[in-house]
Write an enzyme that holds these catalytic residues in place. Structure first.
Site, mmCIF file in Angstrom:
data_model
loop_
_atom_site.group_PDB
_atom_site.id
_atom_site.type_symbol
_atom_site.label_atom_id
_atom_site.label_comp_id
_atom_site.label_asym_id
_atom_site.label_seq_id
_atom_site.Cartn_x
_atom_site.Cartn_y
_atom_site.Cartn_z
ATOM 1 N N GLU A 258 24.468 41.058 40.136
ATOM 2 C CA GLU A 258 24.117 41.291 38.724
ATOM 3 C C GLU A 258 23.891 39.955 38.027
ATOM 4 O O GLU A 258 24.608 39.005 38.329
ATOM 5 C CB GLU A 258 25.236 42.067 38.023
ATOM 6 C CG GLU A 258 25.382 43.472 38.579
ATOM 7 C CD GLU A 258 26.472 44.294 37.890
ATOM 8 O OE1 GLU A 258 27.117 43.789 36.949
ATOM 9 O OE2 GLU A 258 26.677 45.448 38.301
ATOM 10 N N HIS A 276 24.757 47.999 33.887
ATOM 11 C CA HIS A 276 26.231 47.880 33.810
ATOM 12 C C HIS A 276 26.723 48.101 32.369
ATOM 13 O O HIS A 276 27.339 47.210 31.766
ATOM 14 C CB HIS A 276 26.682 46.507 34.335
ATOM 15 C CG HIS A 276 28.139 46.469 34.720
ATOM 16 N ND1 HIS A 276 28.632 45.664 35.715
ATOM 17 C CD2 HIS A 276 29.222 47.136 34.229
ATOM 18 C CE1 HIS A 276 29.949 45.828 35.818
ATOM 19 N NE2 HIS A 276 30.331 46.721 34.920
HETATM 20 C C1 3PG Z 1 34.914 47.609 33.737
HETATM 21 O O1 3PG Z 1 35.314 47.273 34.844
HETATM 22 O O2 3PG Z 1 35.685 47.706 32.766
HETATM 23 C C2 3PG Z 1 33.480 47.968 33.539
HETATM 24 O O3 3PG Z 1 32.749 47.770 34.702
HETATM 25 C C3 3PG Z 1 32.847 47.259 32.379
HETATM 26 O O4 3PG Z 1 32.606 45.913 32.613
HETATM 27 P P1 3PG Z 1 32.071 44.999 31.400
HETATM 28 O O5 3PG Z 1 33.190 44.809 30.446
HETATM 29 O O6 3PG Z 1 31.636 43.731 32.016
HETATM 30 O O7 3PG Z 1 30.944 45.750 30.752
#
Ligand code: 3PG
Length: 307
Positions: A258, A276
């Protein structure tokens, strides 16, 4: 005065509360090579998934020994070397309760996309096409959803899917959950009968939970939804199964690498993808901010983080 570094952003009311607690708060994202120097001047580090807090950052923090607490605003701790941090006297906390509803809603949204070609229609209508005859979908009502991993998010997803009339089955490494209204199945049995499969497990860093072997067991035309972590589904095996029509489609919010830019999966007709955003709602981020404030409040008062 304690210095706090917010590396991947945080809800603004929570930032204000931290400032009101007489903390010196710095909101800035440093790339790893800069963070190595900067981290030495902070007592608390708050991250989401973007900042990687691996050995080199922890080693750098240990030079001054000032860093005492790392908070992951969110669930997944795979971007932090938790064991190494703890070994070096740095506490690590996450906010596991805050985002379950948001992630589960995204899963349901993706399921509707896949069942009714909503993602494709959005693209092709913008190109001036009217594919009414092409987009004959299916109902999710009465279909079987297999939930892999029955923690907070898995359960929330199960409840929402059941409310929509889906038959829910689940599997989990710890086995059957006591007093659960959904049917527990061993992994392979779940794979065999599910029309949709949604995965809710952390990435171990090792083998994918869904790879070629597991896909072969799945029903022809089934759908996979991954709003958990990149790596839990083998992207190569998934692409192959979409191309050879073994699978009906896939929804992907998380990628092995990512940001995922223009990958064959993102461009695939049978893929509904998002960048994501499982926890990216006002409500989840609000709750995450509140939990972080509470963790720091307790830390300041007790010197330790309450479980
Ligand atoms: C998490 O593990 O809480 C989620 O995948 C969200 O990740 P992020 O805070 O990077 O959006």
């Amino acid at each position: 005065m304690l210095r706090v570094l917010i590396s991947d952003g945080m809800e603004k009311d929570a930032v204000k509360k931290l400032k009101d607690m007489d903390l010196e708060v710095v909101e800035k994202h440093y790339e790893t090579d800069e963070l190595i120097n900067e981290i030495q001047n902070f007592d608390i580090l708050i991250v989401r998934s973007n900042t990687k807090v691996k050995r080199e950052i922890i080693d750098a923090a240990c030079i001054t020994g000032r860093l005492k607490l790392i908070i992951r605003g969110g669930v997944g701790l795979d971007n932090i070397d938790v064991v190494y941090a703890k070994t070096n006297g740095i506490q690590v906390k996450n906010t596991p309760n805050a985002s379950s509803a948001s992630v589960a809603e995204l899963v349901i949204g993706h399921m509707f996309n896949l069942a009714r070609f909503i993602h494709n229609s959005n693209v092709t209508m913008r190109q001036g096409q009217w594919n009414k005859k092409v987009y004959e979908g299916i109902e999710i009502f009465n279909k079987t959803l297999g939930v892999i991993g029955f923690g907070r998010i898995g359960r929330e997803t199960a409840n929402k899917a059941a409310a929509l009339g889906m038959n829910v089955v689940y599997t989990d490494v710890i086995g059957e959950v006591k007093d659960c209204k959904y049917k527990y199945l061993p992994m392979n049995d779940l794979l065999k009968i599910s029309d949709f499969i949604s995965i809710h497990v952390p990435f171990s860093g090792e083998r994918a939970v869904i790879g070629k072997e597991e896909i072969e067991i799945m029903k022809d035309g089934a759908f996979i939804i991954n709003c958990a972590r990149g790596g839990v589904v083998d992207e190569g095996a998934l692409l192959e199964a979409l191309d050879n029509n073994k699978l009906g489609g896939a929804a992907i919010d998380v990628f092995a690498e990512e940001p995922a830019k223009n990958s064959p999966l993102c461009r695939h007709d049978k893929v509904s993808c998002t960048p994501h955003i499982g926890a990216s709602t006002k409500e989840a981020q609000g709750r995450i901010g509140d939990e972080i404030v509470e963790i720091i409040f307790n830390y300041m008062n007790e010197g330790v983080c309450l479980a």
